[in-house]
Design an enzyme around this catalytic site. Structure first.
Site, PDB file in Angstrom:
ATOM      1  N   ASP A 105       0.841  -1.158  -0.178  1.00  0.00           N
ATOM      2  CA  ASP A 105       0.079   0.158  -0.122  1.00  0.00           C
ATOM      3  C   ASP A 105       0.865   1.312   0.210  1.00  0.00           C
ATOM      4  O   ASP A 105       1.804   1.334  -0.482  1.00  0.00           O
ATOM      5  CB  ASP A 105      -1.033   0.080   1.227  1.00  0.00           C
ATOM      6  CG  ASP A 105      -2.348   0.441   0.923  1.00  0.00           C
ATOM      7  OD1 ASP A 105      -2.340   1.749   0.715  1.00  0.00           O
ATOM      8  OD2 ASP A 105      -3.279  -0.289   1.116  1.00  0.00           O
ATOM      9  N   HIS A 169      -4.069   5.929   2.919  1.00  0.00           N
ATOM     10  CA  HIS A 169      -4.643   4.821   2.529  1.00  0.00           C
ATOM     11  C   HIS A 169      -4.089   3.744   3.277  1.00  0.00           C
ATOM     12  O   HIS A 169      -4.894   2.759   3.813  1.00  0.00           O
ATOM     13  CB  HIS A 169      -4.556   4.602   0.974  1.00  0.00           C
ATOM     14  CG  HIS A 169      -5.290   3.723   0.334  1.00  0.00           C
ATOM     15  ND1 HIS A 169      -4.846   2.393   0.113  1.00  0.00           N
ATOM     16  CD2 HIS A 169      -6.447   3.854  -0.375  1.00  0.00           C
ATOM     17  CE1 HIS A 169      -5.757   1.623  -0.381  1.00  0.00           C
ATOM     18  NE2 HIS A 169      -6.898   2.430  -1.170  1.00  0.00           N
ATOM     19  N   SER A 472     -11.277  -0.773  -1.758  1.00  0.00           N
ATOM     20  CA  SER A 472     -10.135  -0.814  -0.986  1.00  0.00           C
ATOM     21  C   SER A 472     -10.186  -1.062   0.309  1.00  0.00           C
ATOM     22  O   SER A 472      -9.246  -1.711   1.153  1.00  0.00           O
ATOM     23  CB  SER A 472      -8.994   0.571  -1.238  1.00  0.00           C
ATOM     24  OG  SER A 472      -8.748   0.593  -2.376  1.00  0.00           O
TER      25      SER A 472
END
Length: 681
Positions: A105, A169, A472
């Site tokens: 990520d 994220h 996600s």
């Protein structure tokens, strides 16, 4: 012997060849050669490195594939309670503490409370990874035991070359999987409660392969190389991109090699729904996850001066103030300090400098997701938007109020998110994708204080938590569920864990007729999956058989098999026998073709020692589904039984699909497989 690290080298060679021949020497000068488990080697000149890499690729007898590196994109605490996993859930804490989840990520903000290692002992002895420090990333702890970063494919120089999360994220996905339990978490008071991961005692290893510009194939494959050799137990990847072949997709390639080591790779399906043919990460050895909604949504009350009101969609942290939106369409003198009514779109970077105090966005399309804006804003449907428009044009001094969002109960849950990518699978006409869904709408989880709540430079809100939506966010829910199963069944194969999750999933509420193309087997039920009764297991040779059936052969297969493979020597190639998959899918191309298929499947008993399973079929009247035999009698655990499913039906005229299901039951267990027939364009 071909190893994944060799492919990383090939990708580097292609990237450097492209950069060098097109005059982009900065990336070349700053790059390194990567070998699995080795530290970066010393730098070299651009010309020498270019020639050395290309010559090594051309001369090396193990080269089986060379393709240019592409950039891919990133695809989050009520959700665990919604999935039946309360804090009081039964756990094998010691085993869970030995589980290591590798996350590819944007990095990780280790100062977020979710990554506190209080109460954790040292890393498991099997751990072979490392923690790269640099910049403001000062090190790991006993919760985050590993952190690496990769810049081989970064298209632009990076100001923070470290595992630190600049985007938020990676922190969000990691904490959803294994974040510590933190009471009183919220985003400016929204979603207040205990934030926690699905396996809060597990360890995290971060592989930072994504930067502001995206995620390069080179970095993805290097991260997969390292995660496998570091001895992680599961891999979670909320990243995707379009590929024309399993052999040109680094996630597909890396996940195959992970599977051979007993590591399950879970990936997000993409956010390009509700259009068909948009699902990504479709290799059958990957667990592909779509996004669903849960029983909590955030709604933003919008009131207009004439008394009409509605509950819009957004994550609005701003308190209300009383007070139409393509770029260049607004008069700054007229809109300053006012709420604007927008049709279809909102360009935040355009309206905020004009002094706009808020925006109401009228949308034709279905909206089920709340997004965070840098100004007070909310989505409303077209009907309400038209009423506002009429009101604005009928009064000299119109006014409105956009209230702070609040949580409301949604009785329609679980449902498929409108943005979640749909099948069919463009790389294989025999596999339904996505495989499964999990909560992916309005998920509260850890974030990075290096990124604003919206990621916009004009946004001055920074927090260690954020509410985000996307596949996600769904992907780490399934990764954590798989990790939870693994704590009770450490010897189960990746395919066995995948089967357990799929066959115990529940159907979703969906208006689309192409249901299985949106949610696959359905919504995960992690607790039921602990005891699925029967599993559809798969091994490396089964996947090789599948690849042979898909038309791959010869040296091409060496990228996966590490040796010569003669497809003709592998039995039972052809038709729908190629893979012992938990779902069954037939794709037709001719509307005049009758439906005719035979699916051969084998199940393993992992439930009661002695059990008799009976088959139940649900199908429309015009579709005949016959199961042979109709009963499976087991006398001991791990015993295998085979059966076939024969499907007959008329051509799909005036319709595009037909749906059915097969369920095996011994009164205690229900083992469900979706059956789907689709007429392709």
């Amino acid at each position: 012997m071909v190893r994944i690290c060799m492919l990383t080298l090939f990708l580097l060679a292609m990237q450097f060849h492209w950069s060098y021949t097109h005059g982009s020497s900065d990336t070349v000068r700053k790059a390194y050669i990567v070998y699995m488990g080795d530290a970066p080697r010393s730098k070299s000149s651009a010309t020498d490195l270019h020639h050395n890499l290309l010559s090594s690729v051309i001369k090396n007898k193990n080269v089986v594939s060379v393709f240019p590196s592409k950039m891919r994109k990133l695809h989050t605490t009520r959700s665990w309670d919604f999935l039946g996993m309360p804090q009081s859930l039964k756990r094998n804490h010691q085993t869970e503490s030995n589980i290591i989840v590798g996350v590819l990520d944007t990095g990780l903000y280790i100062d977020a409370p979710s990554f506190d290692d209080k109460g954790f002992g040292p890393p498991p002895s099997k751990w072979k990874g490392t923690c790269q420090v640099g910049g403001r990333f000062t090190g790991c702890n006993n919760k985050v035991i590993g952190a690496r970063f990769y810049t081989y494919g970064a298209p632009t120089p990076n100001s923070n070359p470290s595992p630190l999360d600049d985007e938020g994220h990676g922190s969000h996905t990691s904490s959803t999987i294994a974040g510590a339990s933190i009471a009183g978490a919220s985003l400016y008071g929204l979603a207040k409660g205990t934030a926690r991961g699905g396996v809060p005692s597990a360890r995290i290893a971060m592989y930072k392969v994504c930067w502001a510009d995206g995620c390069s194939d080179i970095d993805l494959l290097a991260g997969l190389d390292d995660s496998i050799s570091d001895r992680v137990d599961l891999i979670s990847i909320s990243i995707g991109g379009i590929s024309d072949s399993y052999f040109e997709d680094p996630i597909s390639i890396g996940a195959f090699h992970a599977m051979k080591k007993g590591i399950l790779t879970t990936c997000s399906a993409g956010n390009d729904g509700p259009s068909l043919y948009t699902v990504e990460n479709t290799a059958p050895w990957i667990l592909t996850v779509g996004a669903s909604g849960m029983d909590r949504q955030f709604r933003t009350l919008v009131k207009v001066g004439n008394g009409i009101q509605t509950n819009g969609f957004s994550i609005n942290t701003f308190s209300p103030k009383r007070r139409l939106c393509d770029e260049g369409s607004l008069d700054a003198n007229k809109v300053k300090g006012k709420i604007v009514l927008c049709k279809e779109g909102l360009i935040q970077d355009y309206v905020k400098p004009l002094g706009v105090s808020g925006a109401i966005v009228s949308l034709d399309q279905q909206q089920d997701t709340g997004f965070t804006f840098i100004i007070p804003a909310a989505f409303v449907d077209t009907n309400f938007g038209d009423k506002i428009d009429t009101y604005v044009n009928s009064t000299k001094n119109p006014h409105a109020v956009i209230y702070k969002s609040r949580a409301v109960r949604n009785a329609a849950s679980p449902f498929v998110a409108s943005f979640s990518s749909r099948g069919p699978n463009t790389l294989s006409s025999t596999i339904i994708k996505p495989d499964i869904t999990a909560p992916g709408i309005d998920i509260l989880a850890a974030y990075s204080k290096l990124a604003s709540v919206t990621g916009d430079l004009q946004d001055n809100r920074f927090d260690v938590y954020n509410i985000i939506s996307g596949t996600s966010m769904a992907c780490p829910h399934v990764t954590a569920s798989a990790a939870y199963i693994k704590t009770f069944h450490p010897r189960w194969s990746p395919a066995a864990i995948k089967s357990a999750l799929m066959t115990t999933a529940s159907e979703l509420k969906i208006k689309d007729v192409e249901a299985e193309l949106a949610y696959g087997a359905g919504q995960i039920d992690p607790v039921r999956a602990l005891d699925p009764g029967l599993i559809y297991d798969l091994s490396k040779i089964d996947y090789i058989r599948f690849l042979c059936n898909e038309g791959y052969a010869g040296t091409t297969l060496r990228l996966f098999t590490e040796g010569k493979t003669n497809c003709s020597s592998i039995p039972n190639i052809g038709g729908h026998d190629a893979l012992n998959y938990p779902s069954m899918y037939l794709q037709l191309t001719n509307p005049n073709s009758s439906i005719s298929a035979i699916f051969h499947r084998t199940v393993k008993n992992v439930g009661l020692k002695k059990a008799i399973y009976k088959a139940t079929v649900k199908a429309p009247a015009n579709l005949k589904v016959t199961v042979v035999p109709k009963e499976l009698a087991f006398s001991h655990l791990n015993e295998k039984k085979s059966f076939k499913v024969v499907i007959k039906g008329p051509p799909l005229k005036n319709i595009t699909n037909v749906s059915a299901s097969l369920e095996w039951s011994d009164t205690k267990h229900r083992v469900r497989s979706p059956i789907f027939i689709f007429l392709a364009n």
